[in-house]
Design an enzyme around this catalytic site. Structure first.
Site, PDB file in Angstrom:
ATOM      1  N   GLY A  29       0.792  -1.224   0.000  1.00  0.00           N
ATOM      2  CA  GLY A  29       0.000   0.000   0.000  1.00  0.00           C
ATOM      3  C   GLY A  29       0.823   1.272   0.000  1.00  0.00           C
ATOM      4  O   GLY A  29       0.290   2.345  -0.197  1.00  0.00           O
ATOM      5  N   CYS A 237     -27.250 -10.051 -16.361  1.00  0.00           N
ATOM      6  CA  CYS A 237     -26.722  -9.735 -17.685  1.00  0.00           C
ATOM      7  C   CYS A 237     -27.736 -10.145 -18.746  1.00  0.00           C
ATOM      8  O   CYS A 237     -28.284 -11.241 -18.707  1.00  0.00           O
ATOM      9  CB  CYS A 237     -25.395 -10.465 -17.900  1.00  0.00           C
ATOM     10  SG  CYS A 237     -24.768 -10.304 -19.578  1.00  0.00           S
ATOM     11  N   CYS A 240     -25.853 -13.106 -20.950  1.00  0.00           N
ATOM     12  CA  CYS A 240     -25.471 -14.403 -20.398  1.00  0.00           C
ATOM     13  C   CYS A 240     -26.186 -14.705 -19.090  1.00  0.00           C
ATOM     14  O   CYS A 240     -25.906 -15.717 -18.450  1.00  0.00           O
ATOM     15  CB  CYS A 240     -23.958 -14.476 -20.203  1.00  0.00           C
ATOM     16  SG  CYS A 240     -23.379 -13.553 -18.764  1.00  0.00           S
ATOM     17  N   CYS A 262     -22.501  -7.763 -19.009  1.00  0.00           N
ATOM     18  CA  CYS A 262     -21.292  -7.911 -18.199  1.00  0.00           C
ATOM     19  C   CYS A 262     -20.233  -6.952 -18.724  1.00  0.00           C
ATOM     20  O   CYS A 262     -20.006  -6.861 -19.933  1.00  0.00           O
ATOM     21  CB  CYS A 262     -20.720  -9.321 -18.320  1.00  0.00           C
ATOM     22  SG  CYS A 262     -21.767 -10.592 -17.654  1.00  0.00           S
ATOM     23  N   CYS A 268     -18.411 -12.965 -19.927  1.00  0.00           N
ATOM     24  CA  CYS A 268     -19.694 -13.065 -20.614  1.00  0.00           C
ATOM     25  C   CYS A 268     -19.603 -14.076 -21.768  1.00  0.00           C
ATOM     26  O   CYS A 268     -20.453 -14.938 -21.928  1.00  0.00           O
ATOM     27  CB  CYS A 268     -20.090 -11.687 -21.140  1.00  0.00           C
ATOM     28  SG  CYS A 268     -21.845 -11.509 -21.483  1.00  0.00           S
TER      29      CYS A 268
END
Lengths: 290, 256
Positions: A29, A237, A240, A262, A268
């Site tokens: 970080g 979606c 899909c 997606c 997808c």
């Protein structure tokens, strides 16, 4: 091909970047300054990510680039071609087959493995920047762990919108120490950052590299009475039928019709190949588009 | 009784120019000390040295901390000093925009110190922010407005609320009424006097306005060219000035 050193950058530069990456991994970080090079693309197009990718790629790696989850947008196509030409590495659109994945604004839906590296493109690495413009001061705040200011931003969100409205680049605390900007990924992706793969972040213009080692504890900041929520559009979606993936909204006409798909195109595609059909999808859609 | 703040031989120079030199005094809990002098007399330099904004060249500033008793804040580590300055200390700037975050709402400004010391409950933070807005006479419905939409007097009052919300024991004020018109000044002074008495605050107030110290300060320190030329009880110094400069200062106030 022989006109370029492998992966465009010279070896000294790649070593310099690798040192920054190793330092970043050692202090999860923490923003490590590095001597960012001029790349043959404009700032904001992923110059940081490209340099990190160039320093991590080896000749037998397979490389994947996504932009907002998609493999076929301008940014993704250009960077993929760049490394095809300068590094001659194999490229793929399948998350599962890639060794190094450079991404802009998304984490792939598929769970990544320990032998994969995810490289993020970062526009502004400093999470405190819009609250405290002085770099000297923000560095001191990181050093002394003075992160109260980050909550001021979340407070402002709640007081103005009734909920934490920050929906991307949602600040996280890494391993209980540094507060980090996870790059502009949707906050839906934040919980995924505790993952088996290595995550590297490159900010070219701001000349910073930071990193998250595998299985690092990532906590999204919040209030006790307004806990963090990984939100997404409340739909499945339309191609899909996936209910668990992050969705893009697509306007279809000026009659108010729209569809949700997606944002991860590979996810997808693989679901449709496996026979899933959404509201607007058709059985033989893959053959039709091919 | 242990003094809250013991200042010993503070000296600060800018190159060959003396900012302030040889300043020593004790401040006891609940006491308000005024520092007066003309522009350039070193009073702001002194205040910044005391509050840890400037490192003094010589001297010590011993503060009676809750945890460890008297500690020299000049030599203490920076994290400790910064912790002090957002818990036990408060600093009210002359210009409210130096002390406020202009792009953050009034509530956020007040809540910042609470969040900086670890408060993570939105409801509590907001409740205390609204409570403090009331105490400095700002209406509750302004809590989500930005300070840039406030008048000068309101900004100054907001700055005071933001500083006092964590219940500090020592407040540094640099010309708190500077740049405000007289009626607004009067209300602000009234408010400050009430808060100081009610919370039992100790305060060090730097000003060139003798009326401010007459109303607020128990004791007075007069500075000229970086030196302290006269100290004493406020009424004593103002009514019977001994030093030539203090006499000039007192007689320069316009009578209406």
């Amino acid at each position: 091909m022989s006109d370029y050193n492998f992966a465009y950058l010279d070896e000294q530069t790649k070593r310099m970047i690798r040192r920054a990456i190793l330092k970043g991994l050692a202090i999860p970080g923490y923003q490590v300054p590095f001597a960012s090079r001029e790349m043959p693309m404009p700032y904001g197009w992923g110059t940081g990510g490209v340099q990190v990718s160039a320093a991590t790629l080896t000749p037998d790696d397979t490389f994947k680039v996504i932009d907002q989850g998609a493999d076929d947008t301008t940014n993704a196509v250009s960077i993929r071609k760049f490394f095809e030409r300068t590094a001659n590495v194999a490229t793929t659109e399948e998350t599962d087959k890639a060794d190094v994945i450079q991404t802009r604004h998304r984490i792939p839906e598929a769970v990544l493995r320990e032998d994969q590296i995810l490289v993020y493109q970062v526009p502004i690495p400093e999470p405190l920047r819009f609250l405290e413009p002085r770099e000297t001061e923000t560095r001191k705040m990181h050093a002394l762990e003075e992160y109260g200011l980050m909550h001021v931003k979340l407070y402002e969100d709640i007081s103005q919108h009734g909920a934490i409205s920050t929906s991307y680049a949602y600040p996280v605390k890494v391993e209980g120490r540094y507060v980090m900007d996870p790059s502009p990924i949707p906050k839906f992706d934040n919980p995924k950052m505790d993952m088996p793969a290595i995550q590297l972040f490159g900010a070219g213009r701001e000349q910073r590299i930071y990193a998250v080692p595998p299985y690092t504890k990532i906590v999204s900041l919040d209030f006790e009475d307004y806990p963090f929520e990984a939100s997404k559009a409340d739909h499945a979606c339309d191609l899909c039928a996936a209910k668990d993936s992050y969705l893009d909204e697509v306007i279809l006409d000026d009659q108010g019709n729209r569809m949700f798909v997606c944002s991860d195109t590979d996810y997808c595609r693989s679901r449709r190949a496996a026979g899933h059909v959404g509201r607007l999808g058709t059985k033989n859609q893959l053959e039709a588009s091919a | 009784m242990t003094p809250l703040l013991q200042v010993q031989g503070i000296r600060k120079t800018y190159g060959s120019f003396v900012g302030c030199t040889d300043v020593s005094f004790d401040l006891y809990p609940g006491e308000v000390m005024g520092i007066v002098g003309e522009s350039g007399s070193g009073k702001s330099t002194l205040l910044n040295c005391l509050a840890g904004h400037l490192p003094p060249d010589q001297g010590e500033v011993v503060f009676d901390t809750l945890a460890d008793g008297p500690v020299d804040t000049v030599t203490m580590s920076e994290p400790e000093r910064r912790m002090l300055s957002r818990t036990d200390w408060a600093f009210v700037h002359q210009h409210a925009r130096d002390g406020l975050r202009m792009s953050v709402s009034a509530g956020g400004n007040i809540g910042e110190r609470l969040m900086a010391v670890g408060d993570r409950h939105y409801g509590n933070i907001r409740e205390r922010a609204i409570d403090w807005l009331g105490r400095v006479e700002i209406k509750e419905d302004r809590v989500d407005d930005r300070p840039s939409a406030f008048s000068g007097g309101m900004q100054q009052r907001l700055q005071i609320a933001r500083n006092l919300v964590t219940g500090p024991r020592l407040v540094f004020m640099d010309e708190p009424t500077g740049g405000l018109d007289v009626s607004v000044q009067a209300r602000l002074l009234d408010l400050l006097r009430g808060l100081v008495r009610e919370m039992g605050l100790s305060a060090i107030i730097v000003t060139h306005d003798l009326a401010v110290v007459r109303l607020l300060a128990d004791r007075l320190m007069v500075m000229k060219d970086g030196h302290v030329v006269e100290t004493g009880l406020t009424d004593q110094v103002l009514d019977d000035p001994q030093h030539a400069y203090t006499q000039l200062l007192v007689s320069s106030v316009l009578q209406v």
